[in-house]
Write an enzyme that holds these catalytic residues in place. Structure first.
Site, PDB file in Angstrom:
ATOM      1  CG  ASP A   1       1.758 -12.461  59.633  1.00 32.99           C
ATOM      2  OD1 ASP A   1       1.436 -13.665  59.691  1.00 32.99           O
ATOM      3  OD2 ASP A   1       2.115 -11.819  60.640  1.00 32.99           O
TER       4      ASP A   1
HETATM    5  C1  BGC Z   1       1.783 -14.356  62.836  1.00 26.32           C
HETATM    6  C2  BGC Z   1       3.087 -14.803  62.225  1.00 26.32           C
HETATM    7  C3  BGC Z   1       3.055 -16.285  61.963  1.00 26.32           C
HETATM    8  C4  BGC Z   1       1.865 -16.610  61.095  1.00 26.32           C
HETATM    9  C5  BGC Z   1       1.767 -18.071  60.714  1.00 26.32           C
HETATM   10  C6  BGC Z   1       0.568 -14.887  62.101  1.00 26.32           C
HETATM   11  O1  BGC Z   1      -0.581 -14.661  62.824  1.00 26.32           O
HETATM   12  O2  BGC Z   1       1.744 -12.945  62.871  1.00 26.32           O
HETATM   13  O3  BGC Z   1       4.145 -14.456  63.065  1.00 26.32           O
HETATM   14  O4  BGC Z   1       4.252 -16.679  61.368  1.00 26.32           O
HETATM   15  O5  BGC Z   1       0.690 -16.252  61.794  1.00 26.32           O
HETATM   16  O6  BGC Z   1       1.425 -18.864  61.764  1.00 26.32           O
END
Ligand code: BGC
Length: 759
Positions: A284
């Protein structure tokens, strides 16, 4: 089946296995050859995922993207869209980097692309697997038409804590329902052919247990027994993987002391060795860097830990890019570990067909013709209507008559930006009608609508600012509250009925939007009280990304329609349901508690050694509270209709089954009311005696059926031994002989029951 058919089937299977093996060999050869030409630096470059910065989804922004593409230091880009932009970036990679390796392009396509569908919790409330798959299919068609080939979805984190804002992004509290939905989403995105120009590769997230954050505070610690993990929290991730999800995203949280992103047991033992996942794992947003704050070491150390755990692609943080070569030279990671990560990323690109044609997703015509089409919008309207949950309808105040005047009052009555809900980064807000606009479009001249904001979203301006980020603003009125309410009442005076559009703004749920108070905000509640005092019929249209505490509203407001965040066509769908063109059929995928103190409250709890008798409130030395009953306000699976359904007693074809047998349970469901309608018939099971304690009820099946008024239907469920299996304390997946209860009903509380046993 005839012999010839079996033979043909056998040939077909053998042929497809053969084709797969050939493709795999071809892919292996191709990638081995390519990797043979790559320097270590180029291999590490493939592990780097940067953001194109179109949508703000984290606090760090990638820099120097163009130069890095040319230097072979980028494997993927997310948050960049349109064929033109993606083509330009891909051209840099293919034509100007030394080896011309194409880039993979991702995006958070969570509940629709430009045509937005209800938030995932709302999608789950449809309990309609076909429609859920279709929503993902349409999202894939639109996103791939805009140049993308990878989505960070489905999000399948079970959550039993509505304080956690991201409960909005998943399918709620239940293991079985979430696992079913995970499967449909993956199939919808990926279709049958990942190389097709209209499919996306799925990324199941957030692995794992992100929804079990302590106290519902986002990113917080998770500490859980293995028994609970395997039985209750893991199955939706596994279902996505079994359905073929190409990629997996790590979660931010730590799990029993080891953060997921550095957790070798999770990423390698469970994911690869136990579940057989063979795709790539992406972190993530800056999750590797966050291991420093988790307290695992400096950037070099944590990057090595993540790689060794089995994490292949580094989202935004560039820990891999900046430290892995040094770690290799110092013997802290191995060439094999880097090669493995690089290979899996190249395989992902291969499976998407990017080596054959890096521009296969870049087609301006498709972008023009395949996005926000009338067909997609019609489907969005249909799905939105089916996601709404009718929580209350005293004296059948709904449906409304299509004439007269409606007063639409509330801070959410005319704000476009708040319609699609959280994680709608690709939404086209210019093409998203507000509730007022949508209702007007649906109702035309039949109904006159007068409208007023009536109250601020929140009385505290600073809180309102936090709750309306990313341009999801709601106008503020700084006059005294009494003055604003008085003005709204004047507007409502001419109306026959009041529709109060209240609840949460879209950014009050979602990422980093945890709340400890789950009431409708005070200022809105005071508006509601004033509206009720007019004596006119009041319908509460509730916007929310989570279960709220509605105890007061339940006691005072005659009709409550929970519309979550319904997506692009929310307004039209609300009109469809309020005025009876659509009979509501949504059912809650998460329990609505009476108050926050009951949380976590979920239907599939354990009995305890001191259970309270059914229907009782307080008894000394029993498992209960002094100040509130154990019951929820609205149980899991609950939702009303304009009609009524009655259930006959359950008929079993036998009361005892052996492990190789099935039991058939039949119940007659009758539409006993005045409207045609859909009902979700739910099957629950309780294992009465086990080597470990078992939940008081577990959903094991459901069927959504349509019945004309007066019509009856026999609904049949088959139960086999697989439905009775669970992970015991040795983590063996077993069914234990003994007695079971079987329940069928309209929600998790209101059920018919019978018994059977397994021998
Ligand atoms: C979130 C994810 C997301 C990623 C990319 C993160 O802050 O937890 O769910 O896919 O950002 O945008």
């Amino acid at each position: 089946m005839k012999k010839t058919t079996i033979w043909m089937l056998g040939v077909a299977i053998a042929w497809s296995v053969n084709v797969k093996a050939q493709t795999d060999t071809k892919m292996d050869q191709f990638i081995s050859e390519l990797m043979g030409k790559m320097t270590v630096e180029e291999k590490i470059g493939q592990l780097n995922l940067v953001t194109g910065g179109e949508a703000v989804t984290g606090s760090v922004v990638s820099t120097g993207v163009e130069a890095k593409i040319k230097a072979g230091q980028i494997g993927g880009i997310f948050s960049m869209s349109s064929p033109a932009k993606i083509r330009a970036a891909q051209e840099l990679a293919v034509k100007q980097s030394r080896l011309g390796i194409p880039i993979i392009f991702g995006m958070d396509v969570i509940h629709g692309y430009k045509t937005m569908f209800p938030i995932p919790l709302g999608l789950a409330a449809t309990w309609d697997m076909g429609l859920i798959r279709e929503s993902a299919r349409i999202a894939a068609v639109e996103a791939s038409a805009d140049g993308l080939n990878w989505t960070f979805s489905p999000m399948v984190d079970i959550s039993r804590d509505p304080r956690w804002g991201r409960i909005s992004e998943g399918s709620g509290e239940d293991t079985y329902l979430s696992a079913r939905i995970a499967t449909e989403m993956v199939k919808g995105y990926q279709g049958d052919d990942l190389t097709a120009h209209n499919t996306l590769m799925a990324c199941v997230k957030h692995f794992a247990l992100y929804g079990a954050a302590e106290a519902g505070r986002d990113y917080h610690t998770t500490d859980m027994s293995l028994h609970r993990m395997y039985n209750e929290y893991f199955p939706p991730y596994k279902a996505a993987i079994d359905a073929g999800a190409g990629t997996v995203m790590t979660s931010f949280n730590d799990i029993n002391g080891v953060p997921a992103t550095a957790n070798k047991w999770l990423m390698t033992d469970v994911l690869r060795n136990q579940w057989g996942f063979n795709g790539m794992v992406v972190t993530d947003y800056t999750a590797i860097n966050e291991l420093i704050d988790h307290g695992l070491g400096d950037l070099q150390a944590v990057s090595a830990l993540a790689l060794k755990a089995g994490v292949h692609m580094d989202m935004v943080g560039e820990g891999y890019l900046t430290t892995l070569k040094k770690s290799l030279d110092e013997g802290k990671v191995t060439k094999t570990e880097i090669d493995e990560a690089c290979r899996l990323i190249l395989e992902t690109k291969y499976k998407l067909g990017l080596f054959d044609d890096p521009f296969r997703y870049c087609n301006e015509e498709r972008a023009k013709n395949n996005i926000l089409t009338p067909t997609h919008l019609a489907k969005a309207r249909e799905i939105a209507g089916k996601s709404f949950v009718l929580l209350r309808n005293e004296n059948n105040i709904l449906p409304l008559k299509k004439n007269g005047t409606v007063a639409l009052i509330g801070p959410l009555s005319n704000t476009r930006a708040n319609m699609p809900g959280t994680w709608s980064v690709s939404a086209d807000l210019g093409n998203t009608p507000s509730l007022l606009e949508g209702m007007q479009a649906a109702l035309g001249d039949n109904v006159k609508i007068v409208q007023h904001l009536g109250a601020n979203l929140l009385s505290d301006a600073a809180y309102q600012e936090r709750a309306t980020m990313f341009g999801r603003t709601i106008p503020r009125d700084e006059r005294p509250e009494a003055e604003i309410i008085a003005e709204a009442l004047t507007v409502a005076e001419s109306a026959d009925v009041i529709v109060a559009a209240l609840g949460e703004s879209s950014e009050m749920s979602g990422e980093s939007s945890s709340r400890t108070d789950l009431d409708i905000p005070d200022t809105q509640k005071r508006l509601l009280e004033a509206l009720l005092k007019t004596g006119k019929p009041v319908v509460l249209v509730l916007f929310t990304g989570r279960p709220l505490t509605l105890t007061w509203e339940h006691g005072h407001v005659p009709a409550i329609l929970n519309v979550w965040f319904g997506g692009t066509e929310t307004g039209k769908a609300v009109a469809d349901v309020l005025f009876g063109d659509v009979n509501p059929s949504g059912k809650l995928p998460a329990t609505f508690p009476q108050n926050v103190g009951q949380i976590p409250l979920y239907y599939s709890a354990k009995n305890t050694g001191r259970p309270l008798a059914a229907g009782a409130w307080f008894e000394k030395f029993r498992s209960n509270y002094l100040d509130v009953t154990n019951e929820p306000l609205y149980p899991f699976g609950y939702g009303l209709s304009y009609t009524t359904f009655t259930y006959g007693d359950i008929q079993l074809d036998k009361n005892c089954m052996k492990a190789d047998e099935k039991i058939t349970a039949t119940v007659t469901v009758t539409n006993s009311g005045n409207y045609d309608g859909e009902e979700v018939v739910q099957l629950y099971i309780r294992d009465l005696v086990g080597s470990v304690t078992r939940p008081v009820k577990e959903l094991k099946g459901f069927q959504k059926i349509f019945l004309k008024k007066g019509e009856s239907r026999d609904v049949v469920f088959e139960i086999d031994v697989e439905d009775l299996k669970f992970y015991n304390n040795a983590l063996e997946f077993v069914a234990e002989p003994g007695d079971f209860k079987l329940f069928i009903g309209t929600n998790s509380s209101d059920v018919k029951e019978t018994n059977f046993s397994l021998h």
